[in-house]
Design an enzyme around this catalytic site. Sequence first.
Site, PDB file in Angstrom:
ATOM      1  N   SER A 129      -1.452  -3.755   0.586  1.00  0.00           N
ATOM      2  CA  SER A 129      -1.591  -4.798  -0.439  1.00  0.00           C
ATOM      3  C   SER A 129      -1.531  -6.175   0.202  1.00  0.00           C
ATOM      4  O   SER A 129      -0.837  -6.377   1.216  1.00  0.00           O
ATOM      5  CB  SER A 129      -0.424  -4.648  -1.426  1.00  0.00           C
ATOM      6  OG  SER A 129      -0.328  -5.775  -2.257  1.00  0.00           O
ATOM      7  N   TYR A 153       9.059  -3.667  -3.329  1.00  0.00           N
ATOM      8  CA  TYR A 153       7.714  -3.086  -3.358  1.00  0.00           C
ATOM      9  C   TYR A 153       6.923  -3.534  -2.121  1.00  0.00           C
ATOM     10  O   TYR A 153       6.334  -2.720  -1.393  1.00  0.00           O
ATOM     11  CB  TYR A 153       6.972  -3.490  -4.643  1.00  0.00           C
ATOM     12  CG  TYR A 153       5.497  -3.171  -4.576  1.00  0.00           C
ATOM     13  CD1 TYR A 153       5.045  -1.862  -4.675  1.00  0.00           C
ATOM     14  CD2 TYR A 153       4.549  -4.176  -4.347  1.00  0.00           C
ATOM     15  CE1 TYR A 153       3.692  -1.551  -4.567  1.00  0.00           C
ATOM     16  CE2 TYR A 153       3.201  -3.887  -4.245  1.00  0.00           C
ATOM     17  CZ  TYR A 153       2.777  -2.572  -4.357  1.00  0.00           C
ATOM     18  OH  TYR A 153       1.443  -2.268  -4.241  1.00  0.00           O
ATOM     19  N   LYS A 157       5.282  -1.526   1.475  1.00  0.00           N
ATOM     20  CA  LYS A 157       3.930  -1.601   2.053  1.00  0.00           C
ATOM     21  C   LYS A 157       3.997  -2.029   3.516  1.00  0.00           C
ATOM     22  O   LYS A 157       3.287  -1.487   4.368  1.00  0.00           O
ATOM     23  CB  LYS A 157       3.053  -2.564   1.235  1.00  0.00           C
ATOM     24  CG  LYS A 157       2.779  -2.080  -0.190  1.00  0.00           C
ATOM     25  CD  LYS A 157       2.082  -0.726  -0.211  1.00  0.00           C
ATOM     26  CE  LYS A 157       1.868  -0.175  -1.596  1.00  0.00           C
ATOM     27  NZ  LYS A 157       1.388   1.207  -1.623  1.00  0.00           N
TER      28      LYS A 157
HETATM   29  P1  NAD Z   1      -1.330   3.675 -10.431  1.00  0.00           P
HETATM   30  O1  NAD Z   1       0.107   3.660 -10.808  1.00  0.00           O
HETATM   31  O2  NAD Z   1      -2.354   3.564 -11.481  1.00  0.00           O
HETATM   32  O3  NAD Z   1      -1.644   4.974  -9.561  1.00  0.00           O
HETATM   33  C1  NAD Z   1      -0.676   5.577  -8.709  1.00  0.00           C
HETATM   34  C2  NAD Z   1      -0.685   7.063  -9.045  1.00  0.00           C
HETATM   35  O4  NAD Z   1       0.249   7.709  -8.185  1.00  0.00           O
HETATM   36  C3  NAD Z   1      -0.253   7.350 -10.482  1.00  0.00           C
HETATM   37  O5  NAD Z   1      -1.183   8.220 -11.080  1.00  0.00           O
HETATM   38  C4  NAD Z   1       1.118   8.025 -10.332  1.00  0.00           C
HETATM   39  O6  NAD Z   1       1.328   8.986 -11.347  1.00  0.00           O
HETATM   40  C5  NAD Z   1       1.005   8.626  -8.945  1.00  0.00           C
HETATM   41  N1  NAD Z   1       2.271   8.778  -8.234  1.00  0.00           N
HETATM   42  C6  NAD Z   1       3.256   7.878  -8.033  1.00  0.00           C
HETATM   43  N2  NAD Z   1       4.237   8.428  -7.304  1.00  0.00           N
HETATM   44  C7  NAD Z   1       3.866   9.703  -7.030  1.00  0.00           C
HETATM   45  C8  NAD Z   1       4.461  10.774  -6.312  1.00  0.00           C
HETATM   46  N3  NAD Z   1       5.652  10.664  -5.724  1.00  0.00           N
HETATM   47  N4  NAD Z   1       3.776  11.946  -6.219  1.00  0.00           N
HETATM   48  C9  NAD Z   1       2.566  12.094  -6.809  1.00  0.00           C
HETATM   49  N5  NAD Z   1       1.956  11.117  -7.509  1.00  0.00           N
HETATM   50  C10 NAD Z   1       2.606   9.936  -7.612  1.00  0.00           C
HETATM   51  O7  NAD Z   1      -1.527   2.514  -9.333  1.00  0.00           O
HETATM   52  P2  NAD Z   1      -2.868   1.966  -8.707  1.00  0.00           P
HETATM   53  O8  NAD Z   1      -3.070   0.583  -9.220  1.00  0.00           O
HETATM   54  O9  NAD Z   1      -3.936   2.969  -8.798  1.00  0.00           O
HETATM   55  O10 NAD Z   1      -2.383   1.813  -7.198  1.00  0.00           O
HETATM   56  C11 NAD Z   1      -2.711   2.777  -6.206  1.00  0.00           C
HETATM   57  C12 NAD Z   1      -2.131   2.315  -4.883  1.00  0.00           C
HETATM   58  O11 NAD Z   1      -2.638   1.026  -4.558  1.00  0.00           O
HETATM   59  C13 NAD Z   1      -0.609   2.171  -4.872  1.00  0.00           C
HETATM   60  O12 NAD Z   1      -0.148   2.589  -3.608  1.00  0.00           O
HETATM   61  C14 NAD Z   1      -0.402   0.686  -5.053  1.00  0.00           C
HETATM   62  O13 NAD Z   1       0.824   0.263  -4.492  1.00  0.00           O
HETATM   63  C15 NAD Z   1      -1.573   0.131  -4.283  1.00  0.00           C
HETATM   64  N6  NAD Z   1      -1.978  -1.221  -4.708  1.00  0.00           N
HETATM   65  C16 NAD Z   1      -2.284  -1.462  -6.004  1.00  0.00           C
HETATM   66  C17 NAD Z   1      -2.659  -2.748  -6.389  1.00  0.00           C
HETATM   67  C18 NAD Z   1      -2.952  -3.074  -7.823  1.00  0.00           C
HETATM   68  O14 NAD Z   1      -2.908  -4.250  -8.184  1.00  0.00           O
HETATM   69  N7  NAD Z   1      -3.276  -2.103  -8.682  1.00  0.00           N
HETATM   70  C19 NAD Z   1      -2.735  -3.769  -5.434  1.00  0.00           C
HETATM   71  C20 NAD Z   1      -2.444  -3.473  -4.114  1.00  0.00           C
HETATM   72  C21 NAD Z   1      -2.062  -2.190  -3.745  1.00  0.00           C
HETATM   73  C1  WQD Z   2      -2.219 -13.241 -11.269  1.00  0.00           C
HETATM   74  C2  WQD Z   2      -2.062 -14.684 -11.744  1.00  0.00           C
HETATM   75  C3  WQD Z   2       0.176 -15.239 -12.424  1.00  0.00           C
HETATM   76  C4  WQD Z   2       0.297 -12.625 -15.940  1.00  0.00           C
HETATM   77  C5  WQD Z   2       0.524  -8.652  -8.362  1.00  0.00           C
HETATM   78  C6  WQD Z   2       1.517  -8.113  -7.374  1.00  0.00           C
HETATM   79  C7  WQD Z   2       0.827  -7.722  -6.103  1.00  0.00           C
HETATM   80  C8  WQD Z   2      -0.365  -6.791  -6.356  1.00  0.00           C
HETATM   81  C9  WQD Z   2      -1.235  -7.240  -7.477  1.00  0.00           C
HETATM   82  C10 WQD Z   2       0.206  -4.514  -5.846  1.00  0.00           C
HETATM   83  C11 WQD Z   2      -0.777 -15.355 -11.243  1.00  0.00           C
HETATM   84  C12 WQD Z   2      -0.767 -15.331 -13.594  1.00  0.00           C
HETATM   85  C13 WQD Z   2      -0.090 -13.303 -14.789  1.00  0.00           C
HETATM   86  C14 WQD Z   2       0.491 -13.365 -17.146  1.00  0.00           C
HETATM   87  C15 WQD Z   2      -0.144 -15.372 -15.969  1.00  0.00           C
HETATM   88  N1  WQD Z   2       0.038  -5.473  -6.666  1.00  0.00           N
HETATM   89  N2  WQD Z   2      -0.316 -14.647 -14.816  1.00  0.00           N
HETATM   90  N3  WQD Z   2       0.238 -14.700 -17.098  1.00  0.00           N
HETATM   91  O1  WQD Z   2       0.938 -11.745  -8.953  1.00  0.00           O
HETATM   92  O2  WQD Z   2      -1.272 -11.937  -7.721  1.00  0.00           O
HETATM   93  O3  WQD Z   2      -0.123  -9.779  -7.806  1.00  0.00           O
HETATM   94  O4  WQD Z   2      -0.452  -7.627  -8.605  1.00  0.00           O
HETATM   95  O5  WQD Z   2       0.221  -4.543  -4.650  1.00  0.00           O
HETATM   96  O6  WQD Z   2       1.790  -7.123  -5.284  1.00  0.00           O
HETATM   97  O7  WQD Z   2       2.479  -9.125  -7.099  1.00  0.00           O
HETATM   98  O8  WQD Z   2      -1.194 -10.640  -9.860  1.00  0.00           O
HETATM   99  O9  WQD Z   2      -2.161 -10.286 -12.092  1.00  0.00           O
HETATM  100  O10 WQD Z   2       0.365 -10.456 -11.866  1.00  0.00           O
HETATM  101  O11 WQD Z   2      -1.038 -12.506 -11.564  1.00  0.00           O
HETATM  102  O12 WQD Z   2      -0.319 -16.581 -15.989  1.00  0.00           O
HETATM  103  O13 WQD Z   2       0.872 -12.825 -18.187  1.00  0.00           O
HETATM  104  O14 WQD Z   2      -1.946 -14.674 -13.166  1.00  0.00           O
HETATM  105  O15 WQD Z   2       1.139 -16.245 -12.468  1.00  0.00           O
HETATM  106  O16 WQD Z   2      -1.093 -16.702 -10.995  1.00  0.00           O
HETATM  107  P1  WQD Z   2      -0.348 -11.144  -8.570  1.00  0.00           P
HETATM  108  P2  WQD Z   2      -0.993 -10.895 -11.426  1.00  0.00           P
END
Ligand code: NAD
Ligand code: WQD
Length: 353
Positions: A129, A153, A157
């Site tokens: 991430s 979190y 990562k």
């Molecule tokens: P999500 O929660 O929709 O998907 C994660 C899936 O993993 C879920 O279906 C959950 O049930 C499953 N899961 C969690 N723990 C588990 C375990 N111990 N065993 C089996 N299954 C398990 O999240 P997502 O948005 O699809 O994210 C996927 C990956 O990408 C994650 O590693 C997350 O940290 C990373 N990521 C997400 C974002 C984002 O903004 N969505 C950003 C950066 C990184």
């Molecule tokens: C985006 C912008 C907020 C909600 C997060 C995690 C990051 C990653 C992705 C997994 C910011 C603003 C938000 C609201 C708002 N996840 N905002 N009102 O913070 O960039 O990242 O999700 O790895 O780890 O921190 O994304 O979508 O939460 O926010 O004004 O109700 O929207 O302040 O500027 P962020 P976000």
Amino acid sequence: MVSAAPTVLLTGACGYIGSHTWVALAQAGYRVLGVDDFSNSSPAVLTRLQRLTGQAPAFKQANVCNAAALETVFSGQRIDAVVHFAALKAVGESTAQPLAYYANNLGGLLTTCRVMQAHGCRRLVFSSSATVYGAPQHLPIAEDAPLSATNPYGQTKLVGETILQDLARADAAWRHVSLRYFNPVGAHESGLIGEEPRGTPNNLMPYVAQVAAGLRPYLQIFGNDYPTPDGTGVRDYLHVVDLAQGHVAALCHLLDGGDTLTVNLGTGRGSSVLEVVNAYAKASGREIPCHIAPRRPGDVAACWADASRAGEVLGWRAQRGLGEMCGDSWRWQITRDHRADTQNQSAVLFTGR
Ligand code: NAD
Ligand code: WQD
């Protein structure tokens, strides 16, 4: 594209990014296996994956911290590579429940790697991430920028990436790609799969979607006094289908014998909260009432990717703009409550015995 049809295991396969990647991989000709414990997803996703891919999904319900359950997936079949999505991902929750986050995210990664190693599978794509950049000092952010974690979190990562680097140093046969996602948004154009936040959405676009749908009265804009062009926070929003294609490119790289890599996946372009709100209002034809609220603790003013490495080494570039991200998110928002398959789940094939 690789010539044979390699088998790829997705952990967290039914989640937001996993489900879109499943579709992209199936369309690219890969044989896909999925594992998920449904801690943040639902079995109904499998029915929709069947509709989108035209195949019964090969799936096992399992927790990736459970080595014995993973063994049943690996035994009796060759798995060429794993994409490890399974993790908990709510930043605020990770601060309140650090033990749960370290146990699940790092325990799950360690167990997955151990079982892979025992079965001679040493190709892994890891969901990292942009959170690993902490508060960025320079924009756009390149992969060699300083790293830091501001919450448990993010720490999972950073440590996850370190574990994989140590593994690659210890055993040259291990190859991995750590993909640092920026802000994934949107949904599949079919409206069949998308993000399903439980409770109040933590992230901007799912919250905006619920305001547009009339499920919440207004959006709180967390700060309008940042040093950005309109004062609101700027992020690199990336269509989840483009992100899914990034995983296909990373797997192709690994299975073609490519080296270990760390790669940003973003568009290279930042959009402010107000730009997102305006684009969503246009895509949905709805009003999005907004109130200015204080800054959210831990937020940075602006964050967007230098996405050039992904283009150079993976041949990947994001194709979809903010309008398409909002339009596809809106289609998913308005169709999701009307689907019958959430009540009527079809049977799926289970891997392992
Ligand atoms: P999500 O929660 O929709 O998907 C994660 C899936 O993993 C879920 O279906 C959950 O049930 C499953 N899961 C969690 N723990 C588990 C375990 N111990 N065993 C089996 N299954 C398990 O999240 P997502 O948005 O699809 O994210 C996927 C990956 O990408 C994650 O590693 C997350 O940290 C990373 N990521 C997400 C974002 C984002 O903004 N969505 C950003 C950066 C990184
Ligand atoms: C985006 C912008 C907020 C909600 C997060 C995690 C990051 C990653 C992705 C997994 C910011 C603003 C938000 C609201 C708002 N996840 N905002 N009102 O913070 O960039 O990242 O999700 O790895 O780890 O921190 O994304 O979508 O939460 O926010 O004004 O109700 O929207 O302040 O500027 P962020 P976000």
